[in-house]
Design a protein around this motif. Structure first.
Motif, PDB file in Angstrom:
ATOM      1  N   ARG A 268      10.466   5.001   2.293  1.00 19.01           N
ATOM      2  CA  ARG A 268       9.122   5.534   2.062  1.00 19.01           C
ATOM      3  C   ARG A 268       8.990   6.203   0.690  1.00 19.01           C
ATOM      4  O   ARG A 268       7.972   6.014   0.016  1.00 19.01           O
ATOM      5  N   PRO A 269       9.951   7.008   0.245  1.00 18.20           N
ATOM      6  CA  PRO A 269       9.800   7.600  -1.089  1.00 18.20           C
ATOM      7  C   PRO A 269       9.668   6.553  -2.188  1.00 18.20           C
ATOM      8  O   PRO A 269       8.827   6.685  -3.094  1.00 18.20           O
ATOM      9  N   ALA A 270      10.478   5.494  -2.125  1.00 20.01           N
ATOM     10  CA  ALA A 270      10.396   4.444  -3.143  1.00 20.01           C
ATOM     11  C   ALA A 270       9.044   3.739  -3.081  1.00 20.01           C
ATOM     12  O   ALA A 270       8.461   3.398  -4.122  1.00 20.01           O
ATOM     13  N   ALA A 271       8.532   3.517  -1.865  1.00 25.78           N
ATOM     14  CA  ALA A 271       7.233   2.855  -1.729  1.00 25.78           C
ATOM     15  C   ALA A 271       6.120   3.719  -2.317  1.00 25.78           C
ATOM     16  O   ALA A 271       5.220   3.213  -3.000  1.00 25.78           O
ATOM     17  N   ALA A 272       6.170   5.025  -2.061  1.00 24.61           N
ATOM     18  CA  ALA A 272       5.140   5.917  -2.609  1.00 24.61           C
ATOM     19  C   ALA A 272       5.170   5.914  -4.129  1.00 24.61           C
ATOM     20  O   ALA A 272       4.127   5.836  -4.800  1.00 24.61           O
TER      21      ALA A 272
ATOM     22  N   ALA B 187       0.003   0.146   2.791  1.00 25.74           N
ATOM     23  CA  ALA B 187       0.930   0.228   1.656  1.00 25.74           C
ATOM     24  C   ALA B 187       1.678  -1.087   1.476  1.00 25.74           C
ATOM     25  O   ALA B 187       1.891  -1.546   0.350  1.00 25.74           O
ATOM     26  N   ALA B 188       2.072  -1.686   2.579  1.00 23.80           N
ATOM     27  CA  ALA B 188       2.787  -2.961   2.503  1.00 23.80           C
ATOM     28  C   ALA B 188       1.924  -4.042   1.871  1.00 23.80           C
ATOM     29  O   ALA B 188       2.391  -4.812   1.020  1.00 23.80           O
ATOM     30  N   ARG B 189       0.661  -4.097   2.262  1.00 23.57           N
ATOM     31  CA  ARG B 189      -0.239  -5.105   1.665  1.00 23.57           C
ATOM     32  C   ARG B 189      -0.446  -4.833   0.177  1.00 23.57           C
ATOM     33  O   ARG B 189      -0.489  -5.759  -0.631  1.00 23.57           O
ATOM     34  N   LEU B 190      -0.554  -3.576  -0.194  1.00 22.48           N
ATOM     35  CA  LEU B 190      -0.758  -3.238  -1.604  1.00 22.48           C
ATOM     36  C   LEU B 190       0.461  -3.590  -2.454  1.00 22.48           C
ATOM     37  O   LEU B 190       0.330  -3.949  -3.628  1.00 22.48           O
TER      38      LEU B 190
ATOM     39  N   LEU C 274      -8.721  -0.142   0.544  1.00 21.67           N
ATOM     40  CA  LEU C 274      -7.346  -0.490   0.179  1.00 21.67           C
ATOM     41  C   LEU C 274      -7.022  -1.925   0.546  1.00 21.67           C
ATOM     42  O   LEU C 274      -6.293  -2.613  -0.185  1.00 21.67           O
ATOM     43  N   ASN C 275      -7.533  -2.379   1.675  1.00 23.76           N
ATOM     44  CA  ASN C 275      -7.301  -3.774   2.052  1.00 23.76           C
ATOM     45  C   ASN C 275      -7.940  -4.729   1.049  1.00 23.76           C
ATOM     46  O   ASN C 275      -7.369  -5.770   0.709  1.00 23.76           O
ATOM     47  N   LEU C 276      -9.121  -4.380   0.558  1.00 19.95           N
ATOM     48  CA  LEU C 276      -9.776  -5.202  -0.458  1.00 19.95           C
ATOM     49  C   LEU C 276      -9.065  -5.093  -1.803  1.00 19.95           C
ATOM     50  O   LEU C 276      -8.956  -6.073  -2.542  1.00 19.95           O
ATOM     51  N   LEU C 277      -8.565  -3.914  -2.110  1.00 19.25           N
ATOM     52  CA  LEU C 277      -7.793  -3.737  -3.339  1.00 19.25           C
ATOM     53  C   LEU C 277      -6.540  -4.615  -3.315  1.00 19.25           C
ATOM     54  O   LEU C 277      -6.150  -5.199  -4.333  1.00 19.25           O
TER      55      LEU C 277
ATOM     56  N   ILE D  57      -5.369   7.366  -3.508  1.00 16.59           N
ATOM     57  CA  ILE D  57      -5.400   6.350  -2.459  1.00 16.59           C
ATOM     58  C   ILE D  57      -4.577   6.858  -1.268  1.00 16.59           C
ATOM     59  O   ILE D  57      -3.593   7.567  -1.435  1.00 16.59           O
ATOM     60  N   THR D  58      -5.004   6.480  -0.059  1.00 14.45           N
ATOM     61  CA  THR D  58      -4.447   7.091   1.150  1.00 14.45           C
ATOM     62  C   THR D  58      -3.961   6.031   2.142  1.00 14.45           C
ATOM     63  O   THR D  58      -4.458   5.963   3.266  1.00 14.45           O
ATOM     64  N   PRO D  59      -2.990   5.219   1.781  1.00 13.48           N
ATOM     65  CA  PRO D  59      -2.566   4.140   2.688  1.00 13.48           C
ATOM     66  C   PRO D  59      -1.671   4.615   3.825  1.00 13.48           C
ATOM     67  O   PRO D  59      -0.848   5.519   3.650  1.00 13.48           O
ATOM     68  N   HIS D  60      -1.841   3.996   4.992  1.00 12.20           N
ATOM     69  CA  HIS D  60      -0.797   4.087   6.007  1.00 12.20           C
ATOM     70  C   HIS D  60       0.233   3.006   5.681  1.00 12.20           C
ATOM     71  O   HIS D  60       0.030   2.190   4.769  1.00 12.20           O
ATOM     72  N   PRO D  61       1.386   2.970   6.372  1.00  8.92           N
ATOM     73  CA  PRO D  61       2.440   2.023   5.976  1.00  8.92           C
ATOM     74  C   PRO D  61       1.998   0.565   5.932  1.00  8.92           C
ATOM     75  O   PRO D  61       2.425  -0.180   5.044  1.00  8.92           O
TER      76      PRO D  61
END
Length: 499
Positions: free
Chosen positions: A389-393, A374-377, A351-354, A367-371
């Motif tokens: 969190r719901p909006a981010a997901a 998720a922020a980097r993505l 995910l970090n590379l993505l 995909i299984t990000p922690h917060p």
């Protein structure tokens, strides 16, 4: 009818959706004041059950319908012989409609009502009837000071509908929130009661639908669904003639130098969760340890992506990322995986590379990000992810056309088609390294056994969280590998292998 915690409804709503349900009840013939009285009675019953020896109540009231509920609870407490005071942080003169009627009833009953000030003394059980579900911006004065005083009191606290300062839609603390021991909520469950900061402030949750007829909820828009033992997706039973080829071949890719344990945790999880075959592609120096720990797995030492090509043609599911690293080795293996037309689970450094946009996510991925990931993505801060969190997901699922597991307290599973599931089980002892690797392997195993991506993600999160809750009862020191036998047991209880 009231519900215990294990009997809570599955449907989760936004504050606006619950207001719509409330309006539907009123339009169908139930007066608003009657609903307020039902809410007060439900709160009073829950309060007495929770603190059966209490005899004193301090109601802290604002100036909305939440305050109206509080005034009516004060009436019930006084009639029961309790010592009762209402501390009005909101001007009673601003109360309107049903809330004003509730205040008038409290006055007629002889309830002691005084304006809140910094010298007010809280006594007995404190009832938070300050702000309710309509709050969206940061808590302002005088309410911020009132909430701080409630939290500093050390007294038992019950909240009406939602702890004041907790966002009903996102679970974010709006600057400061009441830390309740008991929350009594009504009509429909609010999504914000189950994710974000909710676990720190909600306490025991009691739900009452205020006698709403079932037809009230037919066709109502739902924000999310809670995952429970009753509604979690299930694997089908296995035929007596089943063989290892019937249940997929999972290839886990990762374990750069210094991170060999992560890929082994994922592989062990995949094996114990029912994958027919498991292979591991990792650094050559990790092969002896992998074979010693997991003789059932096929382990291949990989120095370049070219060595993966033949193997990619033989497997059915990829799990990429545990211990992958962000160096040239990991990048080359991720690039090879990205070009494979297979269902995949991307975790951790994948995910970090993505997020660096150097590789594209293939179709049918989880995909299984922690917060933080998720922020980097999303190109935002971790605080912004946690704020909603719901909006981010949903945003991640839309951006990457993937099923997203946003990990954390109140894990969320989002599908590109708009579905959102929530799992609020778990335990603070799960704050330990390696649990994400176990989850990734579990998702891969369920995909290999024929589940679609969303169902596999939902079941995996539910199993993982409940295994963590079970093992968390032993307290601190939970190791990621402790979850694996518990997951296997829960999976068998939930969906027996042989029927």
């Amino acid at each position: 009818m009231p519900h215990t915690k294990d009997e809570l409804p599955d449907a989760l709503y936004s504050a606006a959706q619950v207001r719509g349900l409330d309006a539907s009840l009123i339009a169908a013939g139930t007066p608003g004041f009657e609903l307020m009285q039902r809410a007060a009675r439900a709160t009073w019953r829950a309060l007495v059950r929770h603190w059966p020896t209490a005899h004193e109540l301090s109601v802290v009231a604002g100036h909305g319908n939440n305050a109206g509920d509080g005034y009516l609870v004060a009436v019930l407490a006084r009639r029961a012989g309790w010592h009762v005071r209402v501390l009005a942080a909101g001007d009673p003169g601003r109360l309107q409609g049903d809330a004003a009627s509730a205040h008038a009833e409290a006055v007629a009953e002889g309830v002691a009502i005084q304006d809140w000030n910094a010298h007010c003394e809280l006594r007995g059980v404190v009832l938070d009837a300050l702000l309710g579900t309509g709050l969206t911006g940061e808590v302002r004065e005088p309410y911020a000071s009132v909430i701080a005083a409630i939290n500093a009191s050390g007294l038992p606290v019950a909240a009406v509908d939602i702890p004041s300062g907790l966002c009903a839609d996102t679970g974010r603390q709006l600057g400061i929130a009441v830390r309740a021991d008991l929350t009594v909520t009504f009509i429909g469950l609010k999504l914000g009661l189950f994710t974000g900061s909710a676990a720190d402030v909600v306490g025991d949750l009691v739900f009452n639908d205020l006698q709403a007829a079932p037809e009230t909820f037919i066709g109502a828009t739902v924000s999310a669904r809670r995952l429970t033992a009753g509604n979690a997706p299930r694997l089908t039973g296995r035929a007596p003639t089943s063989h290892k080829g019937s249940f997929g071949h999972v290839l886990l890719i990762g374990g750069d130098r210094g991170f060999g344990g992560a890929i082994l945790l994922g592989a062990q999880s995949a094996l114990r969760s029912g994958a027919g075959m498991v292979s591991v592609a990792t650094r050559s120096e990790h092969v002896p340890a992998a074979l010693a720990r997991l003789p059932e797995a096929m382990v291949l030492g990989i120095s370049s992506a070219n060595q993966l090509m033949g193997l990619l043609e033989k497997v059915t599911v990829l799990v990429v990322g545990p211990g992958l690293g962000q160096g040239a080795w990991g990048r080359s293996l991720l690039s090879a995986a990205a070009n494979a037309p297979l269902p995949q689970v991307w975790d951790a450094d994948a995910l970090n590379l993505l997020a660096e946009s150097g590789v594209s996510l293939p179709a049918r991925c989880v995909i299984t990000p922690h917060p933080g990931e998720a922020a980097r993505l999303l190109g935002v801060s971790t605080a912004e992810v946690q704020a909603d969190r719901p909006a981010a997901a949903h945003a991640l699922s839309k951006k990457y056309t993937a099923v997203v597991i946003l990990k954390g307290a109140g894990s969320l599973i989002a599908s590109p088609d708009g579905r959102l599931a929530l799992c609020h089980q778990g335990h603070p002892a799960m704050a330990s390294a390696g649990l994400g690797d176990v989850l990734a392997g579990l998702v891969g195993a369920l995909l290999a056994q024929g589940m679609d991506a969303y169902d596999a993600a939902c079941l995996a999160v539910w199993l993982h969280a409940n295994a963590g809750a079970q093992q968390g009862e032993y307290g601190r020191g939970l190791a990621a590998s402790d979850l694996i036998p518990a997951i296997r047991q829960l999976l068998e209880e939930q969906a027996p292998c042989l029927k």
